[in-house]
Scaffold this motif. Structure first.
Motif, mmCIF file in Angstrom:
data_model
loop_
_atom_site.group_PDB
_atom_site.id
_atom_site.type_symbol
_atom_site.label_atom_id
_atom_site.label_comp_id
_atom_site.label_asym_id
_atom_site.label_seq_id
_atom_site.Cartn_x
_atom_site.Cartn_y
_atom_site.Cartn_z
ATOM 1 N N UNK A 149 37.723 43.115 65.422
ATOM 2 C CA UNK A 149 38.818 42.136 65.357
ATOM 3 C C UNK A 149 38.335 40.855 64.680
ATOM 4 N N UNK A 150 37.178 40.356 65.081
ATOM 5 C CA UNK A 150 36.664 39.114 64.515
ATOM 6 C C UNK A 150 36.314 39.271 63.028
ATOM 7 N N UNK A 151 35.788 40.447 62.658
ATOM 8 C CA UNK A 151 35.455 40.686 61.247
ATOM 9 C C UNK A 151 36.726 40.677 60.396
ATOM 10 N N UNK A 152 37.765 41.338 60.883
ATOM 11 C CA UNK A 152 39.036 41.391 60.141
ATOM 12 C C UNK A 152 39.616 39.997 59.966
ATOM 13 N N UNK A 153 39.652 39.230 61.065
ATOM 14 C CA UNK A 153 40.193 37.867 61.003
ATOM 15 C C UNK A 153 39.365 37.001 60.058
ATOM 16 N N UNK A 154 38.035 37.158 60.104
ATOM 17 C CA UNK A 154 37.140 36.375 59.250
ATOM 18 C C UNK A 154 37.429 36.622 57.777
ATOM 19 N N UNK A 155 37.508 37.896 57.377
ATOM 20 C CA UNK A 155 37.754 38.209 55.967
ATOM 21 C C UNK A 155 39.173 37.861 55.539
ATOM 22 N N UNK A 156 40.132 37.941 56.467
ATOM 23 C CA UNK A 156 41.514 37.564 56.120
ATOM 24 C C UNK A 156 41.612 36.077 55.828
ATOM 25 N N UNK A 157 40.836 35.277 56.547
ATOM 26 C CA UNK A 157 40.867 33.834 56.307
ATOM 27 C C UNK A 157 40.196 33.482 54.983
ATOM 28 N N UNK A 158 39.193 34.253 54.602
ATOM 29 C CA UNK A 158 38.526 34.008 53.317
ATOM 30 C C UNK A 158 39.465 34.366 52.164
ATOM 31 N N UNK A 159 39.979 35.592 52.169
ATOM 32 C CA UNK A 159 40.884 36.064 51.117
ATOM 33 C C UNK A 159 41.612 37.307 51.608
ATOM 34 N N UNK A 160 42.939 37.265 51.588
ATOM 35 C CA UNK A 160 43.735 38.396 52.089
ATOM 36 C C UNK A 160 43.582 39.652 51.227
ATOM 37 N N UNK A 161 43.094 39.467 49.991
ATOM 38 C CA UNK A 161 42.923 40.628 49.112
ATOM 39 C C UNK A 161 41.693 41.461 49.492
ATOM 40 N N UNK A 162 40.782 40.874 50.256
ATOM 41 C CA UNK A 162 39.590 41.622 50.677
ATOM 42 C C UNK A 162 40.022 42.767 51.593
ATOM 43 N N UNK A 163 39.607 44.002 51.319
ATOM 44 C CA UNK A 163 40.024 45.151 52.141
ATOM 45 C C UNK A 163 39.317 45.152 53.502
#
Length: 574
Positions: free
Chosen positions: A191-205
């Protein structure tokens, strides 16, 4: 008949420009990368084997690319529809059994047939009875239900599954301390990894990243995590053509849940399509064509083992942001799923179910629209309570009853608002020919012997009594000084037979009391109806004026020259 309107792919494919190819390829690959783990996860929500989530990403996408009016909407399995499927089908068969799977596929055929028929007969307007507050309340509640139902997979505890949130929360409260440490650790970290990458850039898979990390951990360190549930075998190969098994009694039982899926699926697609349409000027969304496209996607998809599908908020947004210009992006996504089904399914054997739960929880909790609730509280309290009632009904009574409560309350609010429209007494703005609402403009001149009454709605059976009562109330306030009533009918766009009878009756009533009755700003179709119902047998054609000011001036001065010209014009037009 314009064949391009029926088959929209013929609008863009013959003129396909290679300039579009780079954006379509990138968007198709990006969406495909996200779609594969999401498809597996959403199939688990629906109570189906993971492979069926990938089946939903094949034929439905192709059918929508051919027949859909949007070139960027991404079709496939979604969390909300998956939960609705689970809710409806679980009452008829054991989750995951062969009969359960066949019923879910039959449900897709029923949903598709209803959508297709609605599109052919241009019945898309029916969905307009679901107002935005109802949609907000419903989607937010369903998002919470989906997320909380995934706590079992996230924590490694066999919690009860239900679309009535109180039962799930009660079971979580009783069994929470039985959580599996390894499962919970992997899930929460995901969950934390997903939220972290979403905050950086939503295009990151982000979904693909946690899937790959989860598979690697379980494959190479599995002995340390033997108590963590994994997906295990996902069969390889493409779905085989097969006609769903028909059972009239079963179809009858599935109809309520099918109509819920039709409404929700269509609303999702239209709202997503309209938001993407606003960002470009190359095409326009055609609501009834969207129904036809969704119908064909579900009908043909059911012949290849797909359960009900619709558009995805997240994947559609990513598709557009990644540069998709045409339906070719969807075809690229399909090719990626085909490649996965043929060669890559063994790689998902060690995928932890807690990782899939993490993907679902983060995705659906983003649909809880607190911002819209705050806006409604400030902008329109009635809409806020409508949203809240739908939200609570969906949470505590279930998805099917929630949508029924939402539709019912929308109709009640509609009837209430149309039966009690805004009315106003108008006064003259000093040194002008304009008349305005005396409640809003303190400086307007109000004359004791003249009532200018404005009615801001169509006049029909539901509000005709309200019209009469408010007119009489304002006339009564004038007392015996009242000599003229002017009905400012500029806002009245339609009058039915009941409204016409009330108008005639009031004109007669005030005529008998020695009060003159004039009409101002009557629209042509309304005036035609008044003449057809015999109003000219009660009053003269000279009692119709273009504006309220003309009526008052005519009453005061008796200058007939201008009015006779207008009356002659009306008579010729009629």
């Amino acid at each position: 008949m314009n064949i391009k309107k029926i088959i929209p792919i013929l609008e863009w494919l013959p003129n396909y420009n290679t300039i579009f190819l780079k954006g379509d390829m990138l968007a198709g690959i990006t969406v495909g990368i996200i779609l594969i783990p999401q498809g597996i996860a959403y199939a688990l929500i629906a109570g189906l084997p993971p492979i069926y989530g990938l089946y939903c990403a094949l034929v439905p996408q192709i059918m929508y690319a051919i027949f859909g009016s949007s070139r960027q909407v991404a079709i496939g399995p979604v969390a909300m529809d998956s939960l609705i499927v689970a809710t409806g089908v679980s009452t008829l068969a054991l989750t995951g059994s062969d009969s359960y799977i066949s019923i879910a596929i039959l449900l897709a055929l029923i949903v598709g047939t209803i959508q297709f028929i609605m599109g052919v007969f241009s019945l898309g307007f029916i969905v307009n009875f679901l107002s935005k507050p109802v949609i907000t309340g419903f989607t937010s509640a369903v998002a919470l239900i989906i997320g909380i139902n995934q706590f079992g997979n996230l924590l490694g505890v066999n919690f009860v599954q239900s679309d009535q949130i109180q039962y799930v929360i009660e079971d979580i409260w009783q069994q929470f301390l039985e959580y599996n440490f390894h499962t919970t650790s992997i899930g929460i970290i995901s969950v934390f990894i997903i939220i972290f990458f979403r905050k950086i850039n939503k295009k990151i898979p982000n979904a693909l990243i946690v899937v790959v990390v989860g598979i690697i951990i379980m494959k190479y360190f599995g002995k340390s995590f033997e108590d963590v549930a994994i997906v295990k075998d996902i069969p390889s190969g493409l779905p085989i053509f097969a006609i769903p098994e028909f059972d009239i009694d079963l179809i009858r039982e599935l109809l309520p849940i099918a109509f819920t899926l039709v409404m929700v699926g269509y609303l999702e697609t239209i709202s997503i399509g309209k938001s993407l349409e606003a960002k470009q000027d190359e095409y326009r969304i055609r609501p009834n064509q969207e129904l036809i496209a969704l119908g064909l996607a579900n009908m043909v998809g059911s012949l290849f083992k797909a359960y009900p599908t619709t558009s995805s908020f997240s994947r559609s947004a990513i598709n557009q942001e990644s540069g998709a210009r045409t339906g070719m992006a969807a075809i690229v996504s399909v090719l990626m799923v085909v490649f996965t089904l043929l060669f890559l399914t063994p790689l998902f054997y060690h995928l932890p179910k807690t990782v899939l739960a993490a993907i679902i929880i983060v995705a659906v909790f983003g649909l809880v629209n607190v911002k819209e609730a705050r806006f409604l509280w400030k902008a329109n309290t009635l809409d806020f309570w409508l949203m809240l009632a739908t939200f609570l009904a969906t949470l505590f009574f279930g998805i099917e009853y929630g949508i029924m409560v939402g539709v019912g309350l929308s109709l009640i609010v509609l009837i209430f608002r149309t039966s009690r429209p805004y009315v106003a007494e108008l006064g003259k703005v000093p040194n002008s020919n304009f008349y305005r609402n005396k409640s809003r403009f303190e400086e307007v001149i109000i004359e004791n012997d003249i009532l200018i009454f404005r009615f801001d709605a169509q006049l029909f059976y539901a509000n005709s009594a309200y019209f009469r009562d408010r007119l009489d109330e304002m006339a009564s306030n004038k007392g015996n000084q009242l000599k003229l009533i002017v009905l400012d009918a500029e806002s009245i766009n339609r009058v039915d037979s009941t409204g016409l009878e009330v108008l005639k009756e009031r004109v007669k009533y005030y005529k008998n009391r020695g009060v003159t009755f004039y009409f101002a700003g009557v629209k042509g179709p309304v005036r035609d109806d008044l003449f057809k119902c015999g109003v000219l047998a009660i009053i003269d054609i000279n009692h119709f004026f273009m504006r309220a000011n003309d009526a008052v001036k005519f009453y005061k001065t008796g200058d007939r020259s201008k009015q006779e010209k207008y009356a002659k014009y009306i008579h010729q037009a009629y």
